[in-house]
Design a protein around this motif. Sequence first.
Motif, short mmCIF file in Angstrom:
data_model
loop_
_atom_site.label_atom_id
_atom_site.label_comp_id
_atom_site.label_asym_id
_atom_site.label_seq_id
_atom_site.Cartn_x
_atom_site.Cartn_y
_atom_site.Cartn_z
N ASP A 163 0.86 -1.19 0.00
CA ASP A 163 0.00 0.00 0.00
C ASP A 163 0.89 1.23 0.00
OD1 ASP A 163 -2.05 1.65 2.49
OD2 ASP A 163 -2.02 1.84 0.31
N ALA A 164 0.82 2.01 -1.09
CA ALA A 164 1.64 3.20 -1.18
C ALA A 164 1.14 4.24 -0.20
CB ALA A 164 1.60 3.76 -2.60
N GLY A 165 2.08 4.93 0.41
CA GLY A 165 1.71 6.01 1.30
C GLY A 165 1.45 7.27 0.51
N VAL A 166 1.53 8.40 1.18
CA VAL A 166 1.35 9.69 0.53
C VAL A 166 2.60 10.01 -0.28
CG1 VAL A 166 0.91 12.14 0.89
CG2 VAL A 166 -0.10 10.44 2.44
N THR A 167 2.41 10.39 -1.53
CA THR A 167 3.56 10.75 -2.36
C THR A 167 3.44 12.20 -2.79
OG1 THR A 167 2.50 9.96 -4.38
CG2 THR A 167 3.87 8.38 -3.19
N GLN A 168 4.61 12.85 -2.95
CA GLN A 168 4.66 14.24 -3.36
C GLN A 168 5.72 14.42 -4.43
OE1 GLN A 168 4.42 15.87 1.12
NE2 GLN A 168 4.30 17.50 -0.43
N SER A 169 5.45 15.37 -5.32
CA SER A 169 6.45 15.70 -6.34
C SER A 169 6.41 17.19 -6.64
CB SER A 169 6.20 14.89 -7.62
OG SER A 169 4.95 15.24 -8.18
N PRO A 170 7.56 17.78 -7.01
CA PRO A 170 8.89 17.17 -6.97
C PRO A 170 9.42 17.13 -5.54
CG PRO A 170 9.06 19.47 -7.60
CD PRO A 170 7.58 19.19 -7.43
N THR A 171 10.60 16.57 -5.35
CA THR A 171 11.19 16.51 -4.01
C THR A 171 11.86 17.84 -3.68
OG1 THR A 171 13.18 15.54 -4.92
CG2 THR A 171 11.54 14.03 -4.03
N HIS A 172 12.47 18.45 -4.66
CA HIS A 172 13.15 19.73 -4.48
C HIS A 172 12.82 20.64 -5.65
CE1 HIS A 172 15.63 17.05 -2.01
NE2 HIS A 172 15.89 18.10 -1.28
N LEU A 173 12.86 21.94 -5.38
CA LEU A 173 12.54 22.92 -6.42
C LEU A 173 13.23 24.24 -6.08
CD1 LEU A 173 10.63 22.75 -8.84
CD2 LEU A 173 8.77 23.45 -7.37
N ILE A 174 13.81 24.85 -7.10
CA ILE A 174 14.41 26.18 -6.92
C ILE A 174 13.72 27.14 -7.88
CG2 ILE A 174 16.50 27.58 -7.05
CD1 ILE A 174 18.10 25.04 -6.50
N LYS A 175 13.22 28.24 -7.35
CA LYS A 175 12.54 29.25 -8.14
C LYS A 175 13.11 30.63 -7.80
CE LYS A 175 9.26 26.86 -10.29
NZ LYS A 175 9.05 26.91 -11.76
N THR A 176 12.78 31.61 -8.62
CA THR A 176 13.18 32.98 -8.31
C THR A 176 11.95 33.79 -7.92
OG1 THR A 176 13.03 33.56 -10.64
CG2 THR A 176 15.20 32.97 -9.81
N ARG A 177 12.19 34.88 -7.21
CA ARG A 177 11.10 35.74 -6.76
C ARG A 177 10.19 36.13 -7.92
NH1 ARG A 177 13.79 40.67 -3.81
NH2 ARG A 177 15.32 40.24 -5.45
N GLY A 178 8.88 36.14 -7.66
CA GLY A 178 7.92 36.53 -8.68
C GLY A 178 7.40 35.39 -9.53
N GLN A 179 8.12 34.26 -9.50
CA GLN A 179 7.66 33.12 -10.30
C GLN A 179 6.49 32.43 -9.62
OE1 GLN A 179 11.39 30.83 -10.99
NE2 GLN A 179 11.01 31.25 -13.17
N GLN A 180 5.95 31.45 -10.34
CA GLN A 180 4.83 30.66 -9.85
C GLN A 180 5.29 29.20 -9.74
OE1 GLN A 180 3.07 28.41 -12.15
NE2 GLN A 180 1.55 27.74 -10.65
N VAL A 181 4.71 28.46 -8.80
CA VAL A 181 5.11 27.06 -8.61
C VAL A 181 3.87 26.20 -8.37
CG1 VAL A 181 5.42 27.24 -6.10
CG2 VAL A 181 6.74 25.56 -7.40
N THR A 182 3.93 24.96 -8.83
CA THR A 182 2.87 23.98 -8.57
C THR A 182 3.47 22.74 -7.96
OG1 THR A 182 1.51 24.76 -10.43
CG2 THR A 182 1.08 22.54 -9.62
N LEU A 183 2.94 22.34 -6.82
CA LEU A 183 3.37 21.14 -6.12
C LEU A 183 2.24 20.12 -6.17
CD1 LEU A 183 4.90 22.85 -2.94
CD2 LEU A 183 5.94 22.51 -5.20
N ARG A 184 2.62 18.83 -6.20
CA ARG A 184 1.62 17.79 -6.39
C ARG A 184 1.64 16.78 -5.26
NH1 ARG A 184 3.47 19.54 -11.24
NH2 ARG A 184 1.86 20.18 -12.73
#
Lengths: 110, 117
Positions: free
Chosen positions: A1-22
């Motif tokens: 039974d798979a537990g909770v999964t998230q992606s990505p594991t790491h992310l680098i962005k710059t100020r003002g950008q937008q990000v989506t986590l799953r």
Amino acid sequence: DAGVTQSPTHLIKTRGQQVTLRCSPKSGHDTVSWYQQALGQGPQFIFQYYEEEERQRGNFPDRFSGHQFPNYSSELNVNALLLGDSALYLCASSLVETQYFGPGTRLLVL
Amino acid sequence: DQQVKQNSPSLSVQEGRISILNCDYTNSMFDYFLWYKKYPAEGPTFLISISSIKDKNEDGRFTVFLNKSAKHLSLHIVPSQPGDSAVYFCAAKAMGSYVGGSEKLVFGKGTKLTVNP
């Protein structure tokens, strides 16, 4: 039974950008909650989704938004990123009382 | 205002001895309490929970005690093992009326436990 999964594991962005986590919840869980954990702090509640609707929200600005899909998976979106948004973002799924957490996504905003 | 407080940022114990981690809360509406363990670079792992209708819950080496009048709970680990070294978070949730799922969790800042061999 798979537990909770998230992606990505790491992310680098710059100020003002937008990000989506799953997030994919534990099998059979219908509720997804998102938390932000800053360094040296406990997780802070962002919002919770149930039946594809946001039903609870913490003290986070509207730049933080989310979505839940029919298969109960969820996304967290952050617009107009600030340096202070750098943190570990945790997703938790639940069916009744206990929330089970994923490994998190580490976001760094430069 | 912090509703869940873990006043000890760190705790160091010898292997085989008892570890006692403490947590205080201020919100009288909290009715369910949980302890999570967190290793670096991992998400919090659920350890044990207790409902406000109980004053003790046991699971193997882990026991949680709840004192509602003092708004205090503690986690006892006996015997402590080096693999128990991690950050421990106390969390609480208030009574709610949602169907399914769970009310939001309010976390303390955590206590870093180090168990020395």
